[in-house]
Write a protein that holds these residues in place. Sequence first.
Motif, PDB file in Angstrom:
ATOM      1  N   VAL A   1      79.530  48.181  -1.946  1.00  9.22           N
ATOM      2  CA  VAL A   1      79.007  46.945  -2.538  1.00  9.22           C
ATOM      3  C   VAL A   1      77.788  47.337  -3.353  1.00  9.22           C
ATOM      4  O   VAL A   1      76.918  48.054  -2.854  1.00  9.22           O
ATOM      5  N   VAL A   2      77.729  46.888  -4.593  1.00 13.66           N
ATOM      6  CA  VAL A   2      76.550  47.193  -5.407  1.00 13.66           C
ATOM      7  C   VAL A   2      75.897  45.893  -5.855  1.00 13.66           C
ATOM      8  O   VAL A   2      76.558  44.871  -6.018  1.00 13.66           O
ATOM      9  N   PHE A   3      74.590  45.971  -6.032  1.00 13.28           N
ATOM     10  CA  PHE A   3      73.791  44.776  -6.324  1.00 13.28           C
ATOM     11  C   PHE A   3      73.004  44.958  -7.621  1.00 13.28           C
ATOM     12  O   PHE A   3      71.818  45.284  -7.570  1.00 13.28           O
ATOM     13  N   PRO A   4      73.644  44.757  -8.763  1.00 13.74           N
ATOM     14  CA  PRO A   4      72.896  44.868 -10.018  1.00 13.74           C
ATOM     15  C   PRO A   4      71.920  43.711 -10.171  1.00 13.74           C
ATOM     16  O   PRO A   4      72.103  42.655  -9.564  1.00 13.74           O
ATOM     17  N   ARG A   5      70.888  43.940 -11.008  1.00 10.33           N
ATOM     18  CA  ARG A   5      69.869  42.897 -11.190  1.00 10.33           C
ATOM     19  C   ARG A   5      69.801  42.397 -12.629  1.00 10.33           C
ATOM     20  O   ARG A   5      69.002  41.526 -12.944  1.00 10.33           O
ATOM     21  N   SER A   6      70.596  42.975 -13.513  1.00  7.46           N
ATOM     22  CA  SER A   6      70.544  42.544 -14.907  1.00  7.46           C
ATOM     23  C   SER A   6      71.895  42.812 -15.557  1.00  7.46           C
ATOM     24  O   SER A   6      72.710  43.563 -15.020  1.00  7.46           O
ATOM     25  N   ALA A   7      72.075  42.202 -16.732  1.00  4.03           N
ATOM     26  CA  ALA A   7      73.321  42.435 -17.467  1.00  4.03           C
ATOM     27  C   ALA A   7      73.454  43.920 -17.775  1.00  4.03           C
ATOM     28  O   ALA A   7      74.543  44.495 -17.690  1.00  4.03           O
ATOM     29  N   ALA A   8      72.338  44.560 -18.114  1.00  2.00           N
ATOM     30  CA  ALA A   8      72.381  45.991 -18.428  1.00  2.00           C
ATOM     31  C   ALA A   8      72.885  46.786 -17.231  1.00  2.00           C
ATOM     32  O   ALA A   8      73.681  47.721 -17.373  1.00  2.00           O
ATOM     33  N   GLN A   9      72.438  46.403 -16.041  1.00  2.10           N
ATOM     34  CA  GLN A   9      72.887  47.111 -14.839  1.00  2.10           C
ATOM     35  C   GLN A   9      74.363  46.824 -14.543  1.00  2.10           C
ATOM     36  O   GLN A   9      75.088  47.705 -14.108  1.00  2.10           O
TER      37      GLN A   9
END
Lengths: 442, 479
Positions: free
Chosen positions: B50-58
Amino acid sequence: MSVAPDKPAPASAPNSVGAHDTQAAPSEEARSSPCVHCGFCLPACPTYDLLGTEMDSPRGRLHLMDALESGRAQPTPTLLGHLDSCLGCRACESACPSGVAYGERLETTRALTVHAPRAEGTTSPWLRRALLFGASAPAWVVHAGVVVTAAAQRWLPGLTRGIAKRMGPGAEAGLELLARRRPRRARLPSHAKPDHTPKRRVALLLGCLHRPLSASLHEATQRLLLRAGCEVIVPPRQGCCGALARHLGELDNARARVAALMDDLAAVGRLDHLVVNAAGCGASLREAAALWPADHPRHAEALSLGERSVDALELLDELGLPPARRAVPRRVALHHACHLVHAQGVRDAPERLLASIPGLQLQALADADRCCGSAGVYNLLQPELATTLREQKVQACRESGAELVAAANPGCQLQIEAGLAAAGLGLGSTHPLELLDEAHRD
Amino acid sequence: MPRAPSPALTACLDALRTQLGAAAVHDDADSILVYESDGSRLHDAVPEAVVFPRSAAQVAQVVRACVRHGVPYVGRGAGTGLSGGAMAHDGGVVVALNRMNKVLRFDAAERRIRVEPGVRNLDVTRHVAPHGLYYAPDPSSQAACTIGGNVAHNSGGPHTLKDGVTVNHLLGVQVVTPQGEIVEVGGDERPGYDLLALLAGSEGTLGLVTAAELKLLRTRESVRTLLVAYPSVEHACEAVSAIIGSGLLPCALELLDVEVVDALTAAFGLEFPDGAGALLLIETDGPLAGMKTEAKRIEAVCKEHGALSVRLAADDAERAQLWKARKQAFGALGRIARHYSTQDGVIPRTRLPEMLRHVREIAARHELRVANVFHAGDGNLHPCLLYDDESADTTARVVAAGQEILARCLELGGTLSGEHGVGIEKREAMAQLFDATALEVFTNLRAAFDPTGLCNPGKVLPLGRGCGEVLAAGKQVSS
């Protein structure tokens, strides 16, 4: 399990009788209240809000507890870390349409894993051990510990700070809280009667930690109960309610404490109520019966104790008070203590009572029923998360425009007070009972 | 239990740890176990991470890493979905978007708001309410579900009867394409293909939404809410058709059967009329001037069709209580059963009584209890099959009954899903609704967006010939 009238009863399956299979297993009631995974608990959970990981949400923790029970998962330090991160605030129970007895599930799981190793770097093992010792020591030891630590802090500040520092941020947080109170013995007549025929015969619970720390609150409570027409007994022999031990998972010890308390109360004769002014203690007492299987001789006794235990605010709201003697012209924000609003389902009584005080202006507080981070000893065990919650609460208090924040639990009161002081705000904190007392005193 | 991580997955996660930080990547046993399920339990599948990006870039970084290493990925909001759409059935990575929960821009005068995908539906309305505005689509899970998931499912709710579904309130989205590009879709009127309408309801198979621009409505001037009791579901259904047929247009028309009423009574301690076999929750809104007459007309039609009683919500508090009960009805089913599985078929309104008889008959034949709570005005059924154990036999009966119900909806001229999406649950039934040519168009369309077939694979389209090609294409890239 006893529940407050305005809180819907937990679900029970057709075959359940609310009995325990063994003392350490969840009751049928807890087991049979099924989580249907709707996710309505997620927005209610403060730790999910902060961490954003479902392992640290009610639905995720229930999933992990199910997996532990079925053997799909092991009590690894990582898994226990997710259970330990739970405040036990039980806001998820208020949000749950399915009636999952989350608190009971958590308590029994903690009992099974209380001595399993924890991940390094989360909580100081020393502090955890000290708290576990406190939870298993007689009440007078806890009482004495508080007094001695407070004295040491006053007279040997360097040494106490040094020790706390070595024990970690949790212990330092504990000292910071303790520094805000001067322990003293409450001046309470052991038996007080109103002028007329008493409406109720009640006993007042003083608690362990709060016996020396909340002396003025206890005195205010007794005066108010008298004014509401109660005969008030302060049993000379009374120990702790066992809540602290239960939160940590030391159920044997909690049982011993509740049993002792029941014996002490039996010695003072017939009682209509055991009145509690600390929401955490009250919630635990109301659910005392869950500590014993239904066929245990103590079960029925604990059931009766649970039914008779009542928060002072709820009782005063029910009985009513004569007109106030003076105005208390202050702007007050009311923080709903989790163990009153979520665990006992008492939401309106404190507000109604405060609104009845002439001159008092109730200010709206955003997220008033969100945990302040105190949560029993959570602020000592998980200082980082607790401090973030405290800061959120302080921010809400600041925005409320109040000059005083009232919380119906001495733990919350202390936590919020420390937060307000750390933020350098000119706001005070109090217990709603103390405000009421101010309006009703001679 | 999870399989041993493949070298490709390990390389993918290593890259993501470098780019997103180690704390944003979880592949320990406990984390992936928790992300094996969402709002339903019939479609559990343990992801590999499970990954938790914080922005559209991520998010773009995540997608690019997955594509480079041939790892499947699926977006997830609050995990309240009911068709297994956010489950990682092919293993791979769950992209949890719930931490992207900021309001990016709000313009009260323009009545529009731009939010990240993890913002909760109800929080949009909370944010704009002080300005006399609200966001209309109101799925029952609106307190928990996120805008990203709403766009993916083109979510509706009780009030879509009058106000329409998510796509009717969507001004634009920012999406990370399956190639890992950040693209703005929609915005001001432009000629060409309406990609916004295509993305709404694409169930995360054409990209991951990283921002959504929403249209806001002015807070309703006045509202009347009625709770009408009927002796039977059939009576209630006839009243629904009569109300719509009379030209009245309530903003919500919900039907609750006696099983649901029992669950709600247990959950909320509400008092419902005795002897009722079904309840209609009817709401009408509009200018204050005509409200009283409108409510009276609805009441009259209800009574003509055998209503036992009609109760008008006295104030906002009573109305809120009724809606709280309606919206938490699925969750409250936990009071009468350990598990439930809900279907989402849609049929012509006039066939509601007939369909409900079929539902009862199908459930009885599979020895299952059934509870009904649904958007009657839209003909959007939610029969909830109740069961108490998770044995293979029971779940097989639940699945079989569900499929029969859907098949019957199609026979009656209806469709598979009103709002819960196809997900994994109904993908095979898609072949009953669409012919081979239509499915091929869908498959080609999907491949045009996602040539590697790694973006939420195995969802929406049946695993027949067409979709297999897409999957095969994905496997070639990964090998």
